[in-house]
Structure formats: C-alpha cells, structure tokens
Motif scaffolding. Structure first.
Motif, short mmCIF file in Angstrom:
data_model
loop_
_atom_site.label_atom_id
_atom_site.label_comp_id
_atom_site.label_asym_id
_atom_site.label_seq_id
_atom_site.Cartn_x
_atom_site.Cartn_y
_atom_site.Cartn_z
N UNK A 20 0.81 -1.22 0.00
CA UNK A 20 0.00 0.00 0.00
C UNK A 20 0.84 1.27 0.00
N UNK A 21 2.16 1.13 0.15
CA UNK A 21 3.03 2.30 0.12
C UNK A 21 3.58 2.72 1.46
N UNK A 22 3.47 1.84 2.46
CA UNK A 22 3.96 2.18 3.79
C UNK A 22 5.48 2.25 3.83
N UNK A 23 5.98 3.02 4.77
CA UNK A 23 7.40 3.05 5.08
C UNK A 23 7.52 3.20 6.59
N UNK A 24 7.58 2.08 7.28
CA UNK A 24 7.50 2.10 8.74
C UNK A 24 8.69 2.79 9.40
N UNK A 25 9.87 2.64 8.80
CA UNK A 25 11.06 3.23 9.40
C UNK A 25 11.86 3.98 8.33
#
Length: 436
Positions: free
Chosen positions: A207-212
């Motif tokens: 979905x396009x997340x970038x957690x860090x």
C-alpha cells in the motif's frame, strides 16, 4: 528498503559497526583487503533448505576457498542470538543468513562488516529494491539471496464450486469473502493472523507504507502512516463483518483449515507455496496462484515478505572470499536453480525470472508454473518499505497489541498506535535518536 543516510554513526552505535561517517558526513570506504594467500575456509551459518548442497557444489569447484556450512536454528528460534553471542565472543562465522527485517538490528549491535568494496562490482546483477534492502548510508552489509514477492494462493476447487472469480482488486477480494461465507457459513476466504506482523507488513508494504526511515541523526517511526492505516481499516472491516477467520499463523488449526478448504486463500510470499506443499499434502492439485490484489485496478504494486541475505559478520578474516562465495550462490544460474528446486527460494537477481526452474509446473498447484506469477510480481515490488533497528521488540509489541484486539475488543488501528509507541521506546532504549 530505502537507502538510508545513516548519519546515526554520530550516536556511537555505528562507530562500533564500522560504518561511521567522517568530516562533513562523507563516508570513507574501508580499504579492500587483499585475497588470502593459500586455501581458506569460510564458515557459514544458516538454515534455509538447499544451503548445504550449495556449499558442496561450490567446494567441488573451488579448492582454494572452501565453505563450511553449519545449520543453525532459524533466526527467531535462536539463530540470531547465537550469531550475536558469537560476534561478542570473537568466534563468529564469516558469513551468516540474516533476514532483511533483522539487518538493521545487527547493524546497531556492531555485528556487521562493510562489504561495499567487495560487492560493488556485482551490484547491477540484483533487483534495485533487493540491493537497497542490504544497504545503509551507501554502504552494503549483505549479499541479497532470496525474496518474498507476494501473491494470492487459493483453493481453485473451492472457488470453482462457488463460482467465485479470482479477485484482482482488494474491493473484489472483500466481495468474494462475503459471497463465499454466505454460500457456506463454515467457509472463509482468508484467515487473519494476529501474531503475524511480517505478513501484515507485506500488506502495508504494497500500500506504500514506510515504517522506518532516517532523517539526519534520527530514526523516524511511521507504523501508523496513511498507507498502513488504510490496510488496518480494510481488515478491520472484514473482521467486523466476520468474513475472515481468526487463527494463529503456523498453528495446526491454521494448516488444517487450508487442508479442509475451510479457509480458501491466503495472500502471502512465494516461499509459502513450498510450506503448503509440505504442510497440507492431502490438498495436492487443488491450489493455484494469482497476482496479489491491487488497491487500484490496473495499478500493480506488490508487497514483499522475507528474504534472507548473507551478511559478513564482524571480525571475519576473509571478507573478500566470503563475498565471492555469497555472490556466486546468489547469481550463478545453476546454483540458484538448485535452490529454487530444493528449497523453494526465489531469486533477487535481474535475470532470475529466466531460470529453468521458474518455468516448471508444480504438481501441488495443478502443474501451474506458479513461479512465473511471482517473477512478474518481483518486478513491481514497492521500493519504499524499510525495517528499523529493533524489529524483535516491534514484533513482540505487534503480537501483544493485535492479540488484545481480537480477544478483548478494540480496533487494529488502536493496536498499531500502541505498537508505534513501543517501537519508539525500544529505539530510545538503544540510545538512538528517534522521532515520530
């Protein structure tokens, strides 16, 4: 994983890891050590199926560099702790299998060597996103091996019985979940696993997340970013309508549900296809694979779960030879073709899709050449997702908080907010700067 400008060496942690910055932030490339004189032995620890055969194949043709492979418990079951303890004791192997989700954790423990001088000539052979996953601050700390591009693995017989079209979007997936459960109240399209952060991360990754990420001298934590919130709300809707079953991942009950057709699909990584073959053999021939559903029709983006590079551990006396073997194993067509056949591993190289084994049908999946589906998916993996330096702590928090939601009530978003807070705390506890 996004290439991070890890100026975090200023904290002193990366100084221990050998990746510190100097001057105005430019990084000195470590001097390349000369090749060893005479035969050398490279010790290698790992657990992936087929690794022992890869070492034997290499040894047969390279008398001056012999690889001694030792099988250890998988990382989460004790392998990683054994590696870190060996580094601290000064008797670690040169080479070790370390998952992409754990590399940053090893880095902040000062357990990795900078292999950039030895690996840069082979960089173009790997998918850019796979290479990024082993690169920090422009410095490479591992050689990519396998990847986990995701797809939809489903019970074709159940879909055919209830005239369910294979969903191509997440909207269609929700409609299929409702149609199947209405047709058979004992059947579910999917299982939600409250103890599987890695599986959930793959959905967020797509979905396009970038957690860090990093900004200046600080880590940034974004586990509740817009993309992850969208994924959490989507699955919350399915849970609220009781259209998915809730079961612990890897449990006997989970596999029984797949074997019996009680759960008719899972969105998972390519390596799960091999796991199903071995875990639910009675359902052989009833499965098939399709691309992961898209969020927007026609806009294909894929998530990734897993992948275990070979990292050179701190103190290795023969890093050049270790990287030479690791690169050969990941890029030699014959060597990796054997890993596909023997271990179900999936290549990270740019030409991996053309390996002979990728085109072969697999009987468990009705002789469908399923790896071709994943080969196409590997070219559309989103490049933005990144793991942080305290993955084990974040995983524990996820299991605890999401577990509370499914047993005591609340929402997945509430759980993720708690995970976010605990992720921030865990990074601070390492003495690192962190922002939200």
């Amino acid at each position: 994983m996004r290439k991070a400008s890890l100026a975090l060496g200023l904290t002193g942690v990366l100084l221990a890891g050998g990746l510190a910055g100097c001057g105005d932030g430019e990084r000195q490339e470590p001097a390349q050590q000369p090749a060893a004189k005479g035969p050398v032995t490279v010790e290698w620890w790992g657990w992936a199926p087929g690794y022992d055969k890869a070492a034997a194949a290499w040894n047969a043709g390279h008398p001056n560099i012999q690889v001694k492979f030792t099988q250890v418990e998988s990382g989460g079951k004790g392998g990683y702790q054994k590696m870190l303890s060996a580094v601290k004791a000064g008797n670690a192997p040169c080479l070790a299998q370390v998952g992409v989700e754990t590399l940053a954790s090893f880095l902040v423990e000062g357990a990795l060597e900078d292999i950039t001088p030895y690996a840069k000539e082979s960089a173009a052979k790997f998918q850019p996103w796979a290479l990024n996953s082993v690169t920090f601050g422009g410095r490479q700390v591992g050689v990519p091996v396998d990847a986990g591009p995701m797809g939809l693995i489903y019970r074709k017989d159940v879909f055919d019985k209830h005239k369910i079209a294979v969903p191509t979007t997440w909207e269609e997936f929700a409609a299929a979940a409702q149609k199947l459960h209405e047709a058979d109240p004992k059947a579910f399209l999917a299982s939600f696993n409250p103890d599987d952060m890695y599986g959930f991360s793959g959905l967020a990754w797509q979905a396009g997340a970038s957690w860090f990420s990093t900004s200046g001298d600080s880590w940034k934590v974004s586990i509740t970013d817009e993309a992850t919130t969208k994924v959490a709300n989507y699955w919350q809707g399915l849970l609220d309508k009781k259209l998915v079953e809730v079961k612990p991942a890897w449990s006997d009950a989970w596999f029984k549900a797949f074997n019996d057709g009680e759960v008719a699909s899972l969105v998972s990584a390519v390596w799960m296809t091999k796991v199903l073959e071995e875990s639910v053999p009675k359902s052989k021939g009833k499965w098939a694979v399709a691309p992961m559903p898209d969020w927007v029709a026609g806009q294909t983006v894929t998530g990734n779960v897993g992948g275990s590079p070979n990292a050179v551990l701190k103190g290795c006396k023969n890093p050049k030879e270790a990287v030479e073997f690791a690169t050969w194993m990941s890029t030699d067509r014959g060597a990796f073709d054997d890993l596909v056949v023997n271990g179900g591993l999936f290549p990270t190289t740019t030409d991996g899709a053309s390996l002979p084994s990728i085109a072969k049908g697999r009987p468990f999946y009705g002789d469908q050449p399923i790896f071709q589906v994943f080969a196409k998916a590997a070219t559309t993996v989103a490049p933005t997702f990144a793991w942080g330096p305290t993955t084990p702590a974040v995983n524990d928090a996820f299991n605890t908080e999401v577990g509370k939601v499914v047993t005591k009530g609340g929402t997945l978003l509430d759980a993720l907010k708690a995970v976010q807070a605990k992720a921030v705390t865990s990074i601070k506890d390492k003495g690192l700067s962190v922002t939200e």
